[in-house]
Design an enzyme around this catalytic site. Structure first.
Site, PDB file in Angstrom:
ATOM      1  N   GLY A  13     -26.177 -35.823  40.491  1.00 15.98           N
ATOM      2  CA  GLY A  13     -25.579 -35.295  39.266  1.00 15.98           C
ATOM      3  C   GLY A  13     -24.634 -36.287  38.582  1.00 15.98           C
ATOM      4  N   ALA A  83     -16.622 -33.788  43.457  1.00 14.77           N
ATOM      5  CA  ALA A  83     -17.439 -32.767  44.138  1.00 14.77           C
ATOM      6  C   ALA A  83     -17.070 -31.370  43.645  1.00 14.77           C
ATOM      7  CB  ALA A  83     -17.215 -32.852  45.650  1.00 14.77           C
ATOM      8  N   ILE A  85     -18.770 -27.054  43.036  1.00 11.19           N
ATOM      9  CA  ILE A  85     -19.865 -26.078  43.111  1.00 11.19           C
ATOM     10  C   ILE A  85     -19.595 -24.943  42.126  1.00 11.19           C
ATOM     11  CG2 ILE A  85     -20.380 -26.553  45.545  1.00 11.19           C
ATOM     12  CD1 ILE A  85     -18.828 -23.939  46.228  1.00 11.19           C
ATOM     13  N   TYR A 147     -14.496 -20.650  38.997  1.00  8.25           N
ATOM     14  CA  TYR A 147     -14.694 -22.065  38.621  1.00  8.25           C
ATOM     15  C   TYR A 147     -13.666 -22.500  37.571  1.00  8.25           C
ATOM     16  CZ  TYR A 147     -17.468 -26.138  37.001  1.00  8.25           C
ATOM     17  OH  TYR A 147     -17.907 -27.388  36.659  1.00  8.25           O
ATOM     18  N   PRO A 177     -15.791 -32.778  31.261  1.00 10.21           N
ATOM     19  CA  PRO A 177     -17.132 -32.817  30.672  1.00 10.21           C
ATOM     20  C   PRO A 177     -17.467 -31.463  30.054  1.00 10.21           C
ATOM     21  CG  PRO A 177     -17.157 -33.523  32.984  1.00 10.21           C
ATOM     22  CD  PRO A 177     -15.838 -32.884  32.730  1.00 10.21           C
ATOM     23  N   TYR A 179     -21.085 -29.450  28.669  1.00  9.51           N
ATOM     24  CA  TYR A 179     -22.333 -29.136  29.373  1.00  9.51           C
ATOM     25  C   TYR A 179     -23.197 -30.399  29.432  1.00  9.51           C
ATOM     26  CZ  TYR A 179     -21.218 -24.236  29.752  1.00  9.51           C
ATOM     27  OH  TYR A 179     -20.619 -23.048  30.105  1.00  9.51           O
TER      28      TYR A 179
HETATM   29  N1  CAA Z   1     -20.518 -13.807  26.842  1.00 10.62           N
HETATM   30  C1  CAA Z   1     -20.548 -12.473  26.723  1.00 10.62           C
HETATM   31  N2  CAA Z   1     -21.387 -11.698  27.407  1.00 10.62           N
HETATM   32  C2  CAA Z   1     -22.249 -12.306  28.247  1.00 10.62           C
HETATM   33  C3  CAA Z   1     -22.257 -13.681  28.427  1.00 10.62           C
HETATM   34  C4  CAA Z   1     -21.348 -14.432  27.669  1.00 10.62           C
HETATM   35  N3  CAA Z   1     -21.300 -15.783  27.785  1.00 10.62           N
HETATM   36  N4  CAA Z   1     -23.189 -13.999  29.336  1.00 10.62           N
HETATM   37  C5  CAA Z   1     -23.757 -12.830  29.705  1.00 10.62           C
HETATM   38  N5  CAA Z   1     -23.189 -11.811  29.039  1.00 10.62           N
HETATM   39  C6  CAA Z   1     -23.499 -10.406  29.151  1.00 10.62           C
HETATM   40  C7  CAA Z   1     -25.002 -10.157  29.092  1.00 10.62           C
HETATM   41  O1  CAA Z   1     -25.433 -10.053  27.747  1.00 10.62           O
HETATM   42  C8  CAA Z   1     -25.124  -8.862  29.847  1.00 10.62           C
HETATM   43  O2  CAA Z   1     -24.736  -7.781  29.010  1.00 10.62           O
HETATM   44  P1  CAA Z   1     -25.426  -6.352  29.101  1.00 10.62           P
HETATM   45  O3  CAA Z   1     -25.082  -5.850  30.479  1.00 10.62           O
HETATM   46  O4  CAA Z   1     -24.778  -5.590  28.022  1.00 10.62           O
HETATM   47  O5  CAA Z   1     -26.880  -6.624  28.923  1.00 10.62           O
HETATM   48  C9  CAA Z   1     -24.089  -9.050  30.910  1.00 10.62           C
HETATM   49  O6  CAA Z   1     -23.122  -9.962  30.442  1.00 10.62           O
HETATM   50  C10 CAA Z   1     -24.711  -9.739  32.123  1.00 10.62           C
HETATM   51  O7  CAA Z   1     -24.529  -8.852  33.065  1.00 10.62           O
HETATM   52  P2  CAA Z   1     -25.447  -8.952  34.360  1.00 10.62           P
HETATM   53  O8  CAA Z   1     -25.014  -7.841  35.234  1.00 10.62           O
HETATM   54  O9  CAA Z   1     -26.894  -9.039  33.981  1.00 10.62           O
HETATM   55  O10 CAA Z   1     -25.001 -10.354  34.905  1.00 10.62           O
HETATM   56  P3  CAA Z   1     -25.452 -11.005  36.226  1.00 10.62           P
HETATM   57  O11 CAA Z   1     -24.720 -10.423  37.363  1.00 10.62           O
HETATM   58  O12 CAA Z   1     -26.933 -11.035  36.317  1.00 10.62           O
HETATM   59  O13 CAA Z   1     -24.920 -12.479  35.994  1.00 10.62           O
HETATM   60  C11 CAA Z   1     -24.745 -14.577  34.892  1.00 10.62           C
HETATM   61  C12 CAA Z   1     -25.576 -13.333  35.101  1.00 10.62           C
HETATM   62  C13 CAA Z   1     -24.292 -15.142  36.254  1.00 10.62           C
HETATM   63  C14 CAA Z   1     -23.536 -14.263  34.076  1.00 10.62           C
HETATM   64  C15 CAA Z   1     -25.690 -15.554  34.201  1.00 10.62           C
HETATM   65  O14 CAA Z   1     -25.909 -15.074  32.887  1.00 10.62           O
HETATM   66  C16 CAA Z   1     -25.146 -16.953  34.096  1.00 10.62           C
HETATM   67  O15 CAA Z   1     -25.323 -17.742  34.993  1.00 10.62           O
HETATM   68  N6  CAA Z   1     -24.491 -17.265  32.991  1.00 10.62           N
HETATM   69  C17 CAA Z   1     -24.034 -18.636  32.739  1.00 10.62           C
HETATM   70  C18 CAA Z   1     -22.595 -18.818  33.135  1.00 10.62           C
HETATM   71  C19 CAA Z   1     -22.234 -20.239  32.799  1.00 10.62           C
HETATM   72  O16 CAA Z   1     -22.175 -20.626  31.634  1.00 10.62           O
HETATM   73  N7  CAA Z   1     -22.008 -21.045  33.812  1.00 10.62           N
HETATM   74  C20 CAA Z   1     -21.743 -22.439  33.583  1.00 10.62           C
HETATM   75  C21 CAA Z   1     -22.535 -23.222  34.573  1.00 10.62           C
HETATM   76  S1  CAA Z   1     -22.529 -24.958  34.215  1.00 10.62           S
HETATM   77  C22 CAA Z   1     -21.049 -25.491  34.739  1.00 10.62           C
HETATM   78  O17 CAA Z   1     -20.264 -24.787  35.269  1.00 10.62           O
HETATM   79  C23 CAA Z   1     -20.759 -26.949  34.498  1.00 10.62           C
HETATM   80  C24 CAA Z   1     -19.612 -27.112  33.623  1.00 10.62           C
HETATM   81  O18 CAA Z   1     -18.543 -27.490  34.053  1.00 10.62           O
HETATM   82  C25 CAA Z   1     -19.772 -26.898  32.165  1.00 10.62           C
END
Ligand code: CAA
Length: 240
Positions: A13, A83, A85, A147, A177, A179
């Site tokens: 990464g 590092a 997660i 996180y 950083p 995304y």
């Molecule tokens: N803002 C507002 N609402 C959101 C949202 C957001 N960003 N993301 C999801 N939602 C809502 C959905 O629309 C859904 O709403 P409904 O229940 O009304 O349909 C609800 O939240 C999701 O609920 P779930 O019960 O389905 O959620 P889940 O338990 O399945 O979890 C999740 C899903 C883990 C949130 C998944 O959507 C996900 O991984 N999201 C991305 C999170 C993210 O951006 N992580 C960054 C990773 S990269 C990183 O971390 C590197 C860095 O430094 C930038």
């Protein structure tokens, strides 16, 4: 032999790009990894960069590993605490285990990495501490209470270390950083990822090398008066 640089999570990464860029700049690089032996072996075969396996969440392992690196390569003058997660979940679903895994690796891991190296930097009157934080430590993120807390904590750590290290010739800075096109971001569900890219004015994910170049600058002698700062590299997605 150039200065010795340690990069945690340095074989994959963003960390992989950092290790390679520092090597290209003449540093003798050591890269740590937590578990993926195959990826680490491939990385060493391709780059010649030595890898070391330890869990940054464990203080004793980190200390022993750092002692080994210094015995092999010499005193560590640049440390990149990279590092990290994710264990993403909306807060109402987040388990104590998900909370603690992320805190232990991403936040306590920074303490465990820098603390054993710090006395030597103070004695030698030179050091570069670079912590890889995140845009999500600056703005928070849905499903990332754990996180985001660690990445905001990184900013507090570097501002404190900057004040403590300044007179000893040590700088401590963070990079946030946005995304970046890594496995971590690719693990986000595709629909969510597409919507995130839509929020980046640059219209694209960042490249790991774009973060590595920030590290090289902060590691260099040219950055000596930059201390306690945060460099944001996020394609204009968020301003502090
Ligand atoms: N803002 C507002 N609402 C959101 C949202 C957001 N960003 N993301 C999801 N939602 C809502 C959905 O629309 C859904 O709403 P409904 O229940 O009304 O349909 C609800 O939240 C999701 O609920 P779930 O019960 O389905 O959620 P889940 O338990 O399945 O979890 C999740 C899903 C883990 C949130 C998944 O959507 C996900 O991984 N999201 C991305 C999170 C993210 O951006 N992580 C960054 C990773 S990269 C990183 O971390 C590197 C860095 O430094 C930038």
């Amino acid at each position: 032999m150039g200065r010795v640089a340690l990069v945690t999570g340095g074989s994959r990464g963003i960390g992989e790009a950092i290790s390679k860029a520092l090597q290209a700049d003449g540093y003798t690089v050591a890269a740590t990894y937590a578990g993926n032996d195959e990826a680490a072996a491939k990385f060493t075969a391709e780059t010649g960069i030595k890898t070391y396996k330890w869990n940054v969440a464990d203080y004793d392992s980190s200390k022993a590993g750092i002692e080994q690196v210094e015995a092999d390569l010499g005193p560590i003058e640049v440390v990149v605490a990279n590092a990290g997660i994710t264990r993403d979940a909306p807060f109402h679903k987040m388990t104590p285990e998900q909370w603690h895994q992320v805190i232990d690796t991403n936040l306590t891991g920074v303490f465990n990495t820098v603390h054993p190296i710090w006395p030597g930097m103070r004695e030698r009157k030179f050091g570069r501490v670079i912590v890889i934080s995140s845009i999500n430590g600056q703005k928070g993120q849905f499903a990332q209470a754990n996180y985001a807390a660690t990445k905001a904590g990184d900013l507090g750590i570097v501002k404190s270390l900057a004040q403590e290290g300044a007179r000893a010739g040590i700088t401590a800075n963070a990079i946030c950083p946005g995304y970046i096109a890594t496995e971590m971001v690719m693990a986000v569900p595709e629909k969510v990822r597409e919507s995130i890219i839509g929020q980046i004015p640059a219209g694209r994910l960042g490249e790991p090398e774009e973060i590595a170049r920030c590290v090289c600058f902060l590691a260099s002698d040219d950055s000596g008066f930059i201390n306690g700062s945060t460099i944001s590299a996020n394609g204009a997605q968020f301003f502090v």
